[in-house]
Design a protein around this motif. Structure first.
Motif, mmCIF file in Angstrom:
data_model
loop_
_atom_site.group_PDB
_atom_site.id
_atom_site.type_symbol
_atom_site.label_atom_id
_atom_site.label_comp_id
_atom_site.label_asym_id
_atom_site.label_seq_id
_atom_site.Cartn_x
_atom_site.Cartn_y
_atom_site.Cartn_z
ATOM 1 N N THR A 30 33.979 29.778 32.280
ATOM 2 C CA THR A 30 34.944 30.001 31.205
ATOM 3 C C THR A 30 36.342 30.137 31.787
ATOM 4 O OG1 THR A 30 33.282 31.095 29.833
ATOM 5 C CG2 THR A 30 35.595 31.558 29.323
ATOM 6 N N VAL A 31 36.460 30.935 32.844
ATOM 7 C CA VAL A 31 37.768 31.143 33.475
ATOM 8 C C VAL A 31 38.254 29.842 34.120
ATOM 9 C CG1 VAL A 31 39.076 32.527 35.122
ATOM 10 C CG2 VAL A 31 37.208 33.579 33.829
ATOM 11 N N ARG A 32 37.362 29.106 34.752
ATOM 12 C CA ARG A 32 37.741 27.808 35.341
ATOM 13 C C ARG A 32 38.245 26.846 34.259
ATOM 14 N NH1 ARG A 32 32.819 28.423 37.842
ATOM 15 N NH2 ARG A 32 33.067 29.472 39.833
ATOM 16 N N ASN A 33 37.591 26.853 33.110
ATOM 17 C CA ASN A 33 38.042 25.995 32.008
ATOM 18 C C ASN A 33 39.442 26.390 31.550
ATOM 19 O OD1 ASN A 33 35.737 24.412 31.939
ATOM 20 N ND2 ASN A 33 34.731 25.688 30.404
ATOM 21 N N TRP A 34 39.726 27.680 31.477
ATOM 22 C CA TRP A 34 41.073 28.142 31.110
ATOM 23 C C TRP A 34 42.085 27.631 32.130
ATOM 24 C CZ3 TRP A 34 39.553 33.952 30.298
ATOM 25 C CH2 TRP A 34 38.914 34.098 29.068
ATOM 26 N N CYS A 35 41.707 27.661 33.408
ATOM 27 C CA CYS A 35 42.598 27.153 34.462
ATOM 28 C C CYS A 35 42.790 25.645 34.321
ATOM 29 C CB CYS A 35 42.028 27.473 35.842
ATOM 30 S SG CYS A 35 41.987 29.224 36.255
ATOM 31 N N ARG A 36 41.705 24.950 34.108
ATOM 32 C CA ARG A 36 41.749 23.485 34.008
ATOM 33 C C ARG A 36 42.618 23.027 32.836
ATOM 34 N NH1 ARG A 36 36.602 22.815 33.543
ATOM 35 N NH2 ARG A 36 36.271 22.992 35.778
ATOM 36 N N THR A 37 42.556 23.739 31.708
ATOM 37 C CA THR A 37 43.298 23.341 30.513
ATOM 38 C C THR A 37 44.710 23.909 30.479
ATOM 39 O OG1 THR A 37 42.453 25.215 29.227
ATOM 40 C CG2 THR A 37 41.183 23.136 29.139
ATOM 41 N N GLY A 38 45.034 24.805 31.416
ATOM 42 C CA GLY A 38 46.367 25.403 31.436
ATOM 43 C C GLY A 38 46.492 26.644 30.577
ATOM 44 N N THR A 39 45.412 27.071 29.957
ATOM 45 C CA THR A 39 45.433 28.303 29.161
ATOM 46 C C THR A 39 45.754 29.495 30.048
ATOM 47 O OG1 THR A 39 43.790 27.351 27.668
ATOM 48 C CG2 THR A 39 44.073 29.737 27.592
ATOM 49 N N LEU A 40 45.207 29.493 31.245
ATOM 50 C CA LEU A 40 45.495 30.510 32.260
ATOM 51 C C LEU A 40 46.198 29.793 33.410
ATOM 52 C CD1 LEU A 40 45.275 33.295 33.561
ATOM 53 C CD2 LEU A 40 42.927 32.729 34.208
ATOM 54 N N LYS A 41 47.451 30.157 33.641
ATOM 55 C CA LYS A 41 48.225 29.512 34.703
ATOM 56 C C LYS A 41 47.570 29.790 36.052
ATOM 57 C CE LYS A 41 52.875 29.098 36.485
ATOM 58 N NZ LYS A 41 54.248 29.603 36.432
ATOM 59 N N SER A 42 47.405 28.734 36.834
ATOM 60 C CA SER A 42 46.744 28.867 38.132
ATOM 61 C C SER A 42 47.293 27.819 39.088
ATOM 62 C CB SER A 42 45.235 28.699 37.973
ATOM 63 O OG SER A 42 44.934 27.414 37.479
ATOM 64 N N ILE A 43 46.884 27.965 40.330
ATOM 65 C CA ILE A 43 47.269 27.042 41.395
ATOM 66 C C ILE A 43 45.983 26.500 41.998
ATOM 67 C CG2 ILE A 43 48.413 26.872 43.639
ATOM 68 C CD1 ILE A 43 49.980 29.449 42.759
ATOM 69 N N ARG A 44 45.967 25.214 42.286
ATOM 70 C CA ARG A 44 44.823 24.637 43.001
ATOM 71 C C ARG A 44 45.082 24.808 44.495
ATOM 72 N NH1 ARG A 44 40.145 22.442 40.565
ATOM 73 N NH2 ARG A 44 40.101 20.963 42.252
ATOM 74 N N TRP A 45 44.162 25.440 45.193
ATOM 75 C CA TRP A 45 44.298 25.694 46.616
ATOM 76 C C TRP A 45 42.994 25.290 47.284
ATOM 77 C CZ3 TRP A 45 48.555 27.601 49.168
ATOM 78 C CH2 TRP A 45 48.377 27.934 50.490
ATOM 79 N N GLY A 46 43.026 24.217 48.039
ATOM 80 C CA GLY A 46 41.817 23.764 48.712
ATOM 81 C C GLY A 46 40.703 23.391 47.752
ATOM 82 N N GLY A 47 41.075 22.848 46.583
ATOM 83 C CA GLY A 47 40.073 22.460 45.594
ATOM 84 C C GLY A 47 39.585 23.593 44.714
ATOM 85 N N LYS A 48 40.121 24.774 44.903
ATOM 86 C CA LYS A 48 39.719 25.941 44.114
ATOM 87 C C LYS A 48 40.915 26.460 43.336
ATOM 88 C CE LYS A 48 35.862 26.828 46.770
ATOM 89 N NZ LYS A 48 34.648 26.414 46.235
ATOM 90 N N TYR A 49 40.629 27.128 42.237
ATOM 91 C CA TYR A 49 41.692 27.738 41.444
ATOM 92 C C TYR A 49 42.027 29.116 41.983
ATOM 93 C CZ TYR A 49 41.013 24.099 37.977
ATOM 94 O OH TYR A 49 40.932 22.890 37.337
ATOM 95 N N VAL A 50 43.315 29.429 42.025
ATOM 96 C CA VAL A 50 43.815 30.736 42.438
ATOM 97 C C VAL A 50 44.785 31.196 41.356
ATOM 98 C CG1 VAL A 50 45.092 31.985 44.215
ATOM 99 C CG2 VAL A 50 43.599 30.094 44.858
ATOM 100 N N ILE A 51 44.652 32.444 40.936
ATOM 101 C CA ILE A 51 45.483 32.992 39.870
ATOM 102 C C ILE A 51 46.290 34.158 40.415
ATOM 103 C CG2 ILE A 51 45.482 34.066 37.582
ATOM 104 C CD1 ILE A 51 42.381 32.267 38.570
ATOM 105 N N ARG A 52 47.610 34.080 40.266
ATOM 106 C CA ARG A 52 48.474 35.186 40.705
ATOM 107 C C ARG A 52 48.376 36.333 39.714
ATOM 108 N NH1 ARG A 52 54.302 33.114 41.211
ATOM 109 N NH2 ARG A 52 53.781 32.578 39.084
ATOM 110 N N GLY A 53 48.560 37.542 40.213
ATOM 111 C CA GLY A 53 48.499 38.722 39.363
ATOM 112 C C GLY A 53 49.469 38.649 38.199
ATOM 113 N N THR A 54 50.691 38.177 38.443
ATOM 114 C CA THR A 54 51.683 38.087 37.359
ATOM 115 C C THR A 54 51.223 37.104 36.281
ATOM 116 O OG1 THR A 54 52.908 36.437 38.630
ATOM 117 C CG2 THR A 54 53.671 38.705 38.776
ATOM 118 N N ASP A 55 50.566 36.023 36.675
ATOM 119 C CA ASP A 55 50.073 35.060 35.690
ATOM 120 C C ASP A 55 48.905 35.631 34.894
ATOM 121 O OD1 ASP A 55 51.959 33.146 36.430
ATOM 122 O OD2 ASP A 55 50.655 32.342 38.000
#
Length: 66
Positions: A30-55
């Motif tokens: 569910t969280v990955r889908n939010w990252c993939r769709t941009g619902t939850l702002k994230s960064i792709r790092w080495g093929g994985k999603y990373v979410i900053r605390g501020t985001d």
């Protein structure tokens, strides 16, 4: 800036979808889908999603009912 509303989330923290899922009792996909769709702002790092605390804080604020 101090974050009093979400004491378990520091603005400088970095989260994985798995960690966010564990905090909220969600499926990590569910969280990955939010990252993939941009619902939850994230960064792709080495093929994985990373979410900053501020985001993550911003995501939670946007989801609050007022």
């Amino acid at each position: 800036m101090e974050n009093n509303e979400y004491p378990f989330v520091g603005e400088d923290d970095v989260f994985t979808p798995g960690r966010i899922a564990a905090l909220w009792g969600l499926n990590p996909n569910t969280v990955r889908n939010w990252c993939r769709t941009g619902t939850l702002k994230s960064i792709r790092w080495g093929g994985k999603y990373v979410i900053r605390g501020t985001d993550f804080i911003g995501f939670m604020d946007r989801g609050r009912t007022r």
